[in-house]
Write a protein that holds these residues in place. Structure first.
Motif, PDB file in Angstrom:
ATOM      1  N   LYS A  65      11.294 -16.474 -58.806  1.00  0.00           N
ATOM      2  CA  LYS A  65      11.145 -15.491 -57.714  1.00  0.00           C
ATOM      3  C   LYS A  65      11.872 -14.074 -58.745  1.00  0.00           C
ATOM      4  N   LYS A  66      11.981 -14.195 -59.870  1.00  0.00           N
ATOM      5  CA  LYS A  66      11.885 -13.101 -60.335  1.00  0.00           C
ATOM      6  C   LYS A  66      11.616 -12.873 -61.388  1.00  0.00           C
ATOM      7  N   GLY A  67      11.102 -11.997 -62.251  1.00  0.00           N
ATOM      8  CA  GLY A  67      10.434 -11.837 -63.689  1.00  0.00           C
ATOM      9  C   GLY A  67      10.679 -13.065 -64.603  1.00  0.00           C
ATOM     10  N   ILE A  68       9.428 -12.819 -65.321  1.00  0.00           N
ATOM     11  CA  ILE A  68      10.080 -13.925 -66.734  1.00  0.00           C
ATOM     12  C   ILE A  68       9.198 -13.139 -67.395  1.00  0.00           C
ATOM     13  N   VAL A  69      10.247 -13.449 -68.778  1.00  0.00           N
ATOM     14  CA  VAL A  69       8.747 -12.735 -70.372  1.00  0.00           C
ATOM     15  C   VAL A  69       8.214 -14.088 -70.559  1.00  0.00           C
ATOM     16  N   ILE A  70       7.196 -14.083 -71.483  1.00  0.00           N
ATOM     17  CA  ILE A  70       6.798 -14.853 -72.236  1.00  0.00           C
ATOM     18  C   ILE A  70       7.009 -14.489 -73.456  1.00  0.00           C
ATOM     19  N   SER A  71       7.673 -15.352 -74.061  1.00  0.00           N
ATOM     20  CA  SER A  71       8.464 -14.882 -75.908  1.00  0.00           C
ATOM     21  C   SER A  71       7.673 -14.768 -76.226  1.00  0.00           C
ATOM     22  N   SER A  72       5.995 -16.059 -76.142  1.00  0.00           N
ATOM     23  CA  SER A  72       4.897 -16.071 -76.938  1.00  0.00           C
ATOM     24  C   SER A  72       3.944 -16.565 -76.646  1.00  0.00           C
ATOM     25  N   ILE A  73       2.438 -15.922 -77.035  1.00  0.00           N
ATOM     26  CA  ILE A  73       1.514 -17.047 -76.643  1.00  0.00           C
ATOM     27  C   ILE A  73       0.737 -17.051 -77.906  1.00  0.00           C
ATOM     28  N   SER A  74       0.105 -18.247 -78.264  1.00  0.00           N
ATOM     29  CA  SER A  74      -0.681 -18.269 -79.921  1.00  0.00           C
ATOM     30  C   SER A  74      -1.721 -19.030 -79.614  1.00  0.00           C
ATOM     31  N   LEU A  75      -2.395 -19.004 -81.020  1.00  0.00           N
ATOM     32  CA  LEU A  75      -2.945 -20.207 -80.683  1.00  0.00           C
ATOM     33  C   LEU A  75      -2.815 -21.634 -81.993  1.00  0.00           C
ATOM     34  N   LYS A  76      -2.683 -22.659 -81.588  1.00  0.00           N
ATOM     35  CA  LYS A  76      -1.621 -23.592 -82.224  1.00  0.00           C
ATOM     36  C   LYS A  76      -2.744 -23.263 -83.970  1.00  0.00           C
ATOM     37  N   ASN A  77      -3.793 -23.091 -83.793  1.00  0.00           N
ATOM     38  CA  ASN A  77      -4.752 -23.515 -85.187  1.00  0.00           C
ATOM     39  C   ASN A  77      -5.297 -21.542 -85.956  1.00  0.00           C
ATOM     40  N   PRO A  78      -4.506 -21.355 -86.504  1.00  0.00           N
ATOM     41  CA  PRO A  78      -4.829 -20.059 -87.030  1.00  0.00           C
ATOM     42  C   PRO A  78      -6.007 -19.940 -87.414  1.00  0.00           C
ATOM     43  N   ASN A  79      -7.021 -20.936 -87.697  1.00  0.00           N
ATOM     44  CA  ASN A  79      -8.065 -20.452 -88.192  1.00  0.00           C
ATOM     45  C   ASN A  79      -9.010 -20.942 -86.650  1.00  0.00           C
ATOM     46  N   SER A  80      -8.822 -20.401 -85.675  1.00  0.00           N
ATOM     47  CA  SER A  80      -9.205 -21.008 -84.757  1.00  0.00           C
ATOM     48  C   SER A  80     -10.510 -20.051 -84.322  1.00  0.00           C
ATOM     49  N   CYS A  81     -11.677 -20.838 -84.078  1.00  0.00           N
ATOM     50  CA  CYS A  81     -13.348 -19.992 -83.624  1.00  0.00           C
ATOM     51  C   CYS A  81     -13.126 -19.670 -81.950  1.00  0.00           C
ATOM     52  N   PHE A  82     -11.494 -19.791 -81.592  1.00  0.00           N
ATOM     53  CA  PHE A  82     -11.301 -19.970 -80.927  1.00  0.00           C
ATOM     54  C   PHE A  82     -10.931 -18.124 -80.794  1.00  0.00           C
ATOM     55  N   SER A  83     -11.379 -16.788 -79.439  1.00  0.00           N
ATOM     56  CA  SER A  83     -10.172 -15.856 -79.727  1.00  0.00           C
ATOM     57  C   SER A  83      -9.106 -15.555 -77.688  1.00  0.00           C
ATOM     58  N   ILE A  84      -8.218 -14.555 -77.674  1.00  0.00           N
ATOM     59  CA  ILE A  84      -8.044 -14.315 -76.295  1.00  0.00           C
ATOM     60  C   ILE A  84      -7.956 -13.010 -76.282  1.00  0.00           C
ATOM     61  N   ASN A  85      -8.136 -12.296 -75.488  1.00  0.00           N
ATOM     62  CA  ASN A  85      -7.541 -11.871 -74.785  1.00  0.00           C
ATOM     63  C   ASN A  85      -6.283 -11.132 -73.354  1.00  0.00           C
ATOM     64  N   VAL A  86      -5.398 -10.959 -73.861  1.00  0.00           N
ATOM     65  CA  VAL A  86      -4.540 -10.421 -72.728  1.00  0.00           C
ATOM     66  C   VAL A  86      -4.282  -9.111 -71.839  1.00  0.00           C
ATOM     67  N   ASP A  87      -4.433  -8.739 -70.648  1.00  0.00           N
ATOM     68  CA  ASP A  87      -4.367  -8.251 -70.112  1.00  0.00           C
ATOM     69  C   ASP A  87      -4.882  -7.182 -71.466  1.00  0.00           C
ATOM     70  N   GLY A  88      -6.153  -7.091 -71.312  1.00  0.00           N
ATOM     71  CA  GLY A  88      -6.390  -5.822 -72.011  1.00  0.00           C
ATOM     72  C   GLY A  88      -6.670  -5.692 -74.044  1.00  0.00           C
ATOM     73  N   MET A  89      -5.561  -6.953 -74.468  1.00  0.00           N
ATOM     74  CA  MET A  89      -5.695  -6.789 -75.364  1.00  0.00           C
ATOM     75  C   MET A  89      -5.979  -7.691 -75.982  1.00  0.00           C
ATOM     76  N   SER A  90      -6.910  -7.374 -77.132  1.00  0.00           N
ATOM     77  CA  SER A  90      -7.279  -8.576 -77.969  1.00  0.00           C
ATOM     78  C   SER A  90      -6.670  -9.136 -79.497  1.00  0.00           C
ATOM     79  N   GLY A  91      -6.028 -10.437 -79.674  1.00  0.00           N
ATOM     80  CA  GLY A  91      -5.809 -10.286 -80.788  1.00  0.00           C
ATOM     81  C   GLY A  91      -6.198 -12.289 -80.377  1.00  0.00           C
ATOM     82  N   LYS A  92      -4.428 -12.564 -81.306  1.00  0.00           N
ATOM     83  CA  LYS A  92      -4.605 -14.173 -81.351  1.00  0.00           C
ATOM     84  C   LYS A  92      -3.302 -14.628 -81.334  1.00  0.00           C
ATOM     85  N   ASP A  93      -2.571 -13.483 -81.346  1.00  0.00           N
ATOM     86  CA  ASP A  93      -0.979 -13.374 -80.970  1.00  0.00           C
ATOM     87  C   ASP A  93      -0.373 -12.740 -80.852  1.00  0.00           C
ATOM     88  N   PHE A  94       0.169 -13.411 -79.558  1.00  0.00           N
ATOM     89  CA  PHE A  94       1.449 -11.826 -77.809  1.00  0.00           C
ATOM     90  C   PHE A  94       2.847 -12.011 -78.400  1.00  0.00           C
TER      91      PHE A  94
END
Length: 481
Positions: A65-94
């Motif tokens: 019922k209230k807004g929340i703030v995600i402290s971090s979004i990241s890939l567990k493996n820093p050398n991952s072959c996966f890539s992510i995009n969060v709300d239009g921004m690409s990267g591996k750590d948000f």
């Protein structure tokens, strides 16, 4: 007026303070207010190495019922072959990603799979890690990679054998030159990129085995709909073209599908040599015809032809022998414009008709035995074969009619009860155990070429009273199978 202006500014400032206060007061720090995901695992279908996967979508929702703030979004493996995009921004750590109450954000995930030495598909895995209000949540990421052998605009100039060690992906074209034979081993997979084709001037010898069919299909391995493979889409590659100078070609235990024009046999005018022998194969899903043969000698034993808007099988002149074949149609993507089986240049011209001086070849000779013709559209374009050298023996058809000198022991207005379910995109041309075509074949047409079917089942061993079931498949199946 000046007083009114200052009053307006005061109201706007008050609104901004109120909004800021509301945002601050509206963010939850409770550990019970965490994220909800549209799925707990993002899984990619098998893709080829050195190529990126399709983009997958993950919905990250806030049900609080209230807004929340995600402290971090990241890939567990820093050398991952996966890539992510969060709300239009690409990267591996948000960091510090805010989601309003009862709202959501979109994440998009891709994977680029490196080439390995493995001959078998291999699995790559990682985890998306979310930290919200001190609580850690994860979503599994997985993708399956397949190493392949790439063929680009290649010419086969000497005898060559393709094996089942790894799939082959054909770009542009694969051409078999005169004097060369291309042999394809059982269980080999030939995957054709958009617009690619196989052209045979020499000889094609593709011989699979029961349970080890040779695959010829498009190179899209993912789904077009959830749980629906790209296999249902025609037009993914051009198909196979066998040129006039090519003879003695063989396709046995081959699954060929999803083409633009299917299997095309160019006119040669030489009927003394077999141009193509097809045996225990399934050719299906073409944007034009599944098989189009002109003025040549073709033999088909235990073959299932299915799905096209044009004629599934189109034969012009020449000599043809079809035994224990199924010609069916449940094409999905456009209106059916021709009958399932089209026969041209087989009936003598009517008295007084002008002579076709451009066509020096004799009329067609063709036999269809122990077969099924059934599906969307009419059965055969030539309703009256009187005076022709075309004969149907023990053939089940949807049309009504009566036997005559050219239709012998046929089953008229006969639904073979295929297991195919078109609305569910399920195509299976085995017949139901209650099918009226069971035991309606003539055993005299069973030879060494037709003794077993594509499943490796002996037709006479399982047939009632020694009479085989009509069509390509010997053994009926229930839907549960």
């Amino acid at each position: 007026m000046r007083n009114a202006f200052f009053t307006l500014l005061t109201i706007i400032a008050a609104m901004c303070v109120c909004a800021t206060s509301c945002i601050s007061d509206g963010v939850s720090t409770s550990s019970s207010d965490i994220l909800t995901f549209s799925r707990d695992t993002v899984s990619f279908d098998t893709v080829f190495t050195d190529l990126g996967t399709p983009t997958a979508r993950l919905v990250v929702a806030n049900r609080a019922k209230k807004g929340i703030v995600i402290s971090s979004i990241s890939l567990k493996n820093p050398n991952s072959c996966f890539s992510i995009n969060v709300d239009g921004m690409s990267g591996k750590d948000f960091h510090d990603i805010e989601i309003w109450r009862e709202d959501s954000i979109y994440m998009f995930i891709e994977c680029f799979l490196p080439e390995t030495q493995s001959k078998e598909p291999y699995r790559m895995e990682d985890e998306l890690v979310f930290v919200t209000n001190g609580v850690t949540q994860t979503v599994i990421l997985e993708a399956y990679g397949q190493n392949v052998i790439r063929i680009r605009a290649a010419r086969i100039t000497s005898d060559t054998r393709l094996t089942a060690d790894q799939p082959y992906v054909v770009f542009d074209s694969l051409v078999v030159d005169r004097g060369a034979t291309l042999c394809i081993a059982p269980d080999t997979r030939l995957l054709f990129h958009d617009g690619a084709e196989l052209i045979v001037h020499g000889r094609l010898d593709a011989q699979g085995e029961p349970g080890k069919l040779i695959q010829m299909r498009g190179d899209r391995l993912d789904n077009v709909l959830p749980n629906v493979s790209y296999d249902i889409l025609a037009g993914q590659w051009k198909g196979i073209r066998i040129s006039p100078e090519s003879f003695d070609n063989k396709l046995e235990y081959v699954d060929m599908r999803s083409t633009e024009r299917g299997l095309l046999l160019d006119s040669c005018g030489n009927f003394s040599r077999v141009k193509l022998e097809l045996r225990n194969s399934w050719l299906h899903n073409s944007q034009e015809n599944v098989l189009n043969a002109k003025y040549c000698n073709i033999k088909a034993y235990g073959v299932c032809f299915s799905e096209s808007p044009g004629a599934v099988v189109s034969l012009t002149g020449g000599e043809a022998e079809f035994v224990q074949c199924t010609i069916a149609n449940n094409y999905l993507f456009s209106a059916i414009r021709e009958p399932l089986l089209c026969l041209y240049h087989c009936v003598p011209p009517k008295p007084g008709a002008p002579i076709d001086w451009d066509n020096p070849y004799p009329l067609m000779k063709a036999t269809f035995e122990n077969s099924i013709i059934y599906g969307i559209g009419s059965d055969i374009n030539e309703g009256d074969l009187s005076g022709s050298d075309v004969y149907m023996h023990n053939v089940a058809m949807k049309a009504g009619g009566d036997d005559d000198d050219h239709f012998i022991n046929c089953l008229w207005e006969c639904d073979p009860l295929f297991l195919t379910d078109r609305p569910r995109y399920y195509f299976n041309y085995h017949v139901h155990p209650d099918s009226p075509v069971i035991g309606k074949g003539d055993p005299q047409f069973i030879t060494s070429a037709t003794a077993t079917d594509i499943d490796g089942v002996n037709r006479l061993d399982i047939s009632p009273d020694g009479c085989p079931t009509l069509g390509a498949y010997a053994q009926p199946q229930s839907e549960e199978q």
